[in-house]
Design an enzyme around this catalytic site. Structure first.
Site: not given
Ligand code: UD1
Length: 406
Positions: A22-23, A116, A121, A124, A296, A386
């Site tokens: 999926k990812n 989720c 989330r 920034d 995950d 999903r």
């Molecule tokens: C993706 C995956 C999700 C997985 C996650 C971490 C998809 C669709 N989702 O989510 O299943 O749990 O990677 O492996 O692929 N953060 C910030 N600012 C930002 C973005 C992220 O502070 O702008 C922080 C988040 O709060 C979190 C950490 O960075 O603590 C990791 O998040 P991130 O790797 O971005 O997760 P996703 O890409 O949303």
């Protein structure tokens, strides 16, 4: 709303083929917006999140056609419009629209990106990437008059922001450098796709270097889903069964299996992956960015700990990702949650009813229900579909008594 009913307590066995990840599929579907032509994406899982992503890009003019597990995407004629909030708010991967839409149209909308709801989330780091490539954030829109190659060093590793930086750099003018980037296998699957579409991307030890290019249609196969594989492996161990998980490179499950094996679980990799026995000792799990234990899979590991000798789970990616434990409690799972983790105690399981709290938490509840003797129900179970293709059929093949009522 769907409800899954299962009769648990039986040892499950047989062979199960994992679907495409999926990812990995989601960023590749959004990345197709950067290309002009037809892309051929193979081994695309037919799951809710992929259907939503496909509808979003269709609303921008992409023509998508599925034939078996191959998705053909034609992106020759696209027009920018603000995607439907109702679709965007369903999946987290819609954040990839920031990079893809800016790169293709010079404009992107900041919307309420879904996914989720296990933690706050923020976006920034995504906006930091957009600005670094020369875009202006104004209100709920982002504009660019031609993206320029940039050097960006993320203050924190983020999968989503890394994807967006790669999308922005792929067609920006000139050279870009991306440092402190996420290294999850699906980032490399995205890079494979972009390269097949003509992108010039080099991954060195500590930096990704990209020279912007015009892209044509690409051709790629999605890797097997390590989260789905880890889920069926867990099911084998907690039901005392013998499930062989096929279609996955065992190396992509190494960080998941390592703490379980260290605590005495038994693994067979002669033909696929079979987790034969539960850990014999307390297990200690720390979820971290790749190559750490995948966040995950920490909800998926909780049932293993509960059925074995217990242990601790700490999550350094999503610190508060433990709300799902409340959904396991009706089954007799005993735990003590603290702000960044939880202690899970060896538990006597019983059949129960619960509500799926999110995708992986819902899958954890389903695992527990299959291990507990008697009839259990998981309500709001559509959230599990999903991320898991054909879950009802695959579980039946493994001998599970399962029914899904929509
Ligand atoms: C993706 C995956 C999700 C997985 C996650 C971490 C998809 C669709 N989702 O989510 O299943 O749990 O990677 O492996 O692929 N953060 C910030 N600012 C930002 C973005 C992220 O502070 O702008 C922080 C988040 O709060 C979190 C950490 O960075 O603590 C990791 O998040 P991130 O790797 O971005 O997760 P996703 O890409 O949303």
């Amino acid at each position: 709303m769907a409800t899954i009913t299962v009769k648990g307590g039986e040892a499950l066995g047989g062979r199960v083929m994992v679907s495409g990840s999926k990812n990995a599929a989601l960023p590749i579907i959004f990345a197709s917006l950067l290309t002009k032509g037809e892309s051929v994406i193979r081994r695309v899982p037919d799951i809710g999140d992929v259907r939503v992503a496909t509808s979003i890009i269709e609303s921008l003019g992409a023509r998508c056609e599925r034939s078996g597990d191959t998705l053909l995407i034609n992106t020759e004629r696209l027009t920018f419009r603000r995607p439907d909030d109702n679709l965007v708010s369903q999946i987290r991967a819609s954040t990839y629209l920031l990079g893809a839409s800016l790169a293709r149209f010079g404009i992107a909308a900041i919307q309420s990106f879904g996914g989720c709801d296990f933690c706050k989330r923020p976006i920034d780091l995504h906006l930091l990437a957009c600005r670094a490539f020369g875009a202006d954030v104004r209100g709920d829109s982002i504009f660019s008059h031609g993206l320029r190659g940039a050097s960006i060093r993320f203050p924190k590793v983020s999968v989503g922001a890394t994807v967006n930086a790669i999308l922005l750099a792929a067609t920006a003018s000139g050279k870009s450098r991306i440092e402190n980037f996420a290294r999850e296998p699906h980032i490399f699957n995205l890079i494979d796709y972009l390269r097949s579409a003509g992108a010039d991307i080099q991954v060195l030890e500590n930096v990704i270097i990209i020279h912007g290019r015009e892209l044509h249609g690409g051709n790629v196969a999605i890797d097997g889903d390590p989260i789905e594989a880890g889920t069926y492996a867990a099911l084998s161990a907690i039901t005392g069964g013998n499930i062989t998980v096929l279609g996955i490179d065992p190396a992509s499950l190494e960080s998941y299996l390592a703490p379980l094996l260290e605590a005495g679980a038994q693994l067979d990799t002669d033909d696929g992956i079979t987790l034969r026995a539960l850990p014999k000792e307390q297990t200690s799990i720390v979820a971290e960015p790749y190559p750490g234990f995948p966040t995950d899979l920490q909800p998926i590991a909780a049932p293993i700990l509960a059925c074995a000798r217990g242990g601790t789970i700490e999550d350094r990616v999503w610190q508060g990702r433990f709300g799902y434990l409340a959904a396991l409690a009706p089954f007799g799972v005993r735990y003590r949650a603290y702000p960044t983790g939880a202690e899970i105690f060896p538990s006597e399981l019983r059949a129960a009813d619960t509500i799926a709290p999110d995708l992986r938490g819902g899958a954890a509840a389903l695992l527990i229900a299959l291990a507990a003797v008697g009839e259990s129900r998981i309500r709001s179970s559509e959230i599990i579909a999903r991320g898991y293709e054909n879950i009802e059929k695959k579980l039946r093949t493994l001998g599970a008594e399962i029914r899904i009522d929509n």
